[in-house]
Design a protein around this motif. Structure first.
Motif, short mmCIF file in Angstrom:
data_model
loop_
_atom_site.label_atom_id
_atom_site.label_comp_id
_atom_site.label_asym_id
_atom_site.label_seq_id
_atom_site.Cartn_x
_atom_site.Cartn_y
_atom_site.Cartn_z
N VAL A 54 0.86 -1.18 0.00
CA VAL A 54 0.00 0.00 0.00
C VAL A 54 0.90 1.23 0.00
CG1 VAL A 54 -1.83 1.26 1.18
CG2 VAL A 54 -1.76 -1.24 1.30
N VAL A 55 0.62 2.18 -0.88
CA VAL A 55 1.42 3.41 -0.95
C VAL A 55 0.92 4.39 0.11
CG1 VAL A 55 2.10 5.37 -2.37
CG2 VAL A 55 1.88 3.10 -3.40
N ILE A 56 1.82 4.80 0.97
CA ILE A 56 1.51 5.78 2.02
C ILE A 56 2.22 7.09 1.68
CG2 ILE A 56 1.60 6.32 4.48
CD1 ILE A 56 -0.14 3.94 3.90
N SER A 57 1.47 8.17 1.67
CA SER A 57 2.06 9.50 1.44
C SER A 57 2.21 10.21 2.77
CB SER A 57 1.17 10.32 0.49
OG SER A 57 1.06 9.70 -0.77
N THR A 58 3.41 10.66 3.06
CA THR A 58 3.70 11.37 4.30
C THR A 58 4.14 12.78 3.95
OG1 THR A 58 4.42 9.28 5.29
CG2 THR A 58 5.01 11.30 6.44
N SER A 59 3.48 13.78 4.51
CA SER A 59 3.77 15.16 4.11
C SER A 59 3.57 16.11 5.27
CB SER A 59 2.86 15.57 2.94
OG SER A 59 1.50 15.40 3.28
N LEU A 60 4.38 17.17 5.28
CA LEU A 60 4.20 18.24 6.26
C LEU A 60 2.91 18.99 5.93
CD1 LEU A 60 7.83 19.69 6.59
CD2 LEU A 60 6.71 17.92 7.96
N ILE A 61 2.24 19.45 6.97
CA ILE A 61 0.96 20.13 6.80
C ILE A 61 1.18 21.64 6.87
CG2 ILE A 61 -1.38 20.42 7.69
CD1 ILE A 61 -1.18 17.68 8.92
N PRO A 62 0.79 22.38 5.84
CA PRO A 62 0.99 23.84 5.86
C PRO A 62 0.10 24.51 6.89
CG PRO A 62 -0.29 23.19 3.94
CD PRO A 62 0.17 21.91 4.58
N ASN A 63 0.50 25.73 7.26
CA ASN A 63 -0.27 26.58 8.17
C ASN A 63 -0.45 25.96 9.56
OD1 ASN A 63 -0.70 28.43 5.97
ND2 ASN A 63 -2.35 27.11 5.26
N ASN A 64 0.54 25.16 9.98
CA ASN A 64 0.52 24.58 11.32
C ASN A 64 1.77 24.94 12.11
OD1 ASN A 64 -1.65 22.22 12.21
ND2 ASN A 64 -1.65 22.67 10.00
N GLY A 65 2.43 26.03 11.73
CA GLY A 65 3.60 26.49 12.47
C GLY A 65 4.89 25.81 12.12
#
Length: 305
Positions: free
Chosen positions: A115-126
């Protein structure tokens, strides 16, 4: 989960603190050790790791836990990868990966997939305010499954599961000191200067964004290479006259480029905040008693960090 470590970019800078991401493969395998064919469904869950109840967003922390980065782990359908939870006495899924029943063949057969999992930083969260350092979150995931001879009896999302296989992985990112000039300064235009004018002054602003807490220095060098910020504006036509000028940070303080790794010299020094900082530079013309003409020069900006 790949090698067990999901590294969201080798380096997080001011340019990608809101957007860095990576995709990885979560692989699983099931073996039929019996003598008859059957069906098996698989559920793969992950909680908040170091902060079990925080699923969206999840957080990576520094060793001191005083600073954090917000991130999300999503499935191919865009849904946040979550846990198997209970509600009103009946179990339901709030984001676990569910692989519907698949058939196995007779005796010692194996099925596997990814299963492909995408991991990413979330904008507008400091995240842009993060200080340099390594940020981590250690997860204990869980694989549960249900096997039966009939496909309709194999739903790993229903009821409690006796077949549980924990697995662990780490999500990490490293924030490094970085700087970028966020806005090109406008030209310092002194307009029309009378030949009798003295100490004519103009200014512009330099916009710089550096990692929160990261020290940086700014140096200015006129086109003649003078490290003390003393430049010469030359004519745009065949004319040997020049107009000397001095770059300054504040009144009476020269702004040049003698800074080194050990000393700020005659540059200026600041500490980054993770957001744009504006710095005013002045150009002082002691005298303009030259032939009437258009005069100009180009100044090079150096940001060291």
């Amino acid at each position: 989960m790949n090698t067990g470590v999901i590294n969201i970019s080798n380096t997080i800078t001011t340019a990608n603190a809101e957007s860095a991401n990576i995709t990885g493969n979560l692989e699983y395998s099931c073996t039929n050790t019996g003598d008859t064919a059957g069906y098996v469904s698989v559920c793969l869950a992950a909680n908040g790791g170091n902060t079990p109840n925080a699923v969206n967003p999840r957080y990576m922390n520094t060793a001191s836990n005083t600073h954090k980065l917000a991130f999300d782990m999503t499935l191919p359908n865009g849904k946040t990868w979550g846990t198997r939870t209970f509600g009103f006495g009946e179990e339901y899924s709030s984001g676990a990966i569910y692989i519907p029943a698949r058939s196995t063949e007779l005796g010692q057969s194996n099925i596997s997939d990814r299963v492909v999992i995408s991991t990413s930083l979330i904008p507008n969260n400091g995240n842009a305010l993060a200080i340099p350092g390594t940020y981590t979150n250690n997860f204990n995931g869980d694989l549960t499954f249900k096997a039966a001879e009939q496909s309709g009896s194999t739903d790993c999302l229903e009821g409690a599961q006796d077949n549980s296989n924990p697995f662990s992985f780490t999500v990490q990112a490293t924030v490094i000191p970085s700087c970028e000039i966020t806005a090109k300064p406008t030209d310092i235009n002194l307009n029309n200067i009378a030949a009798s004018a003295i100490n004519t002054r103009g200014s512009t602003s330099i916009g710089v964004n550096c990692t929160n807490g990261a020290p940086y220095t700014i140096g200015l060098t006129p086109s003649n290479g003078n490290e003390n910020g003393k430049g010469d504006m030359t004519s745009t036509s065949p004319n040997s006259d020049v107009i000397p000028y001095q770059l300054q940070s504040v009144a009476g303080t020269a702004w040049g480029n003698t800074l080194t790794a050990e000393s700020v010299g005659n540059g200026v020094a600041y500490n980054g905040t993770g957001v744009n900082q504006s710095h005013t530079v002045y150009a002082i013309v002691p005298s303009a008693d030259v032939k009437p003409d258009h005069y100009s020069d180009i100044v090079t900006i150096s940001v060291n960090y």
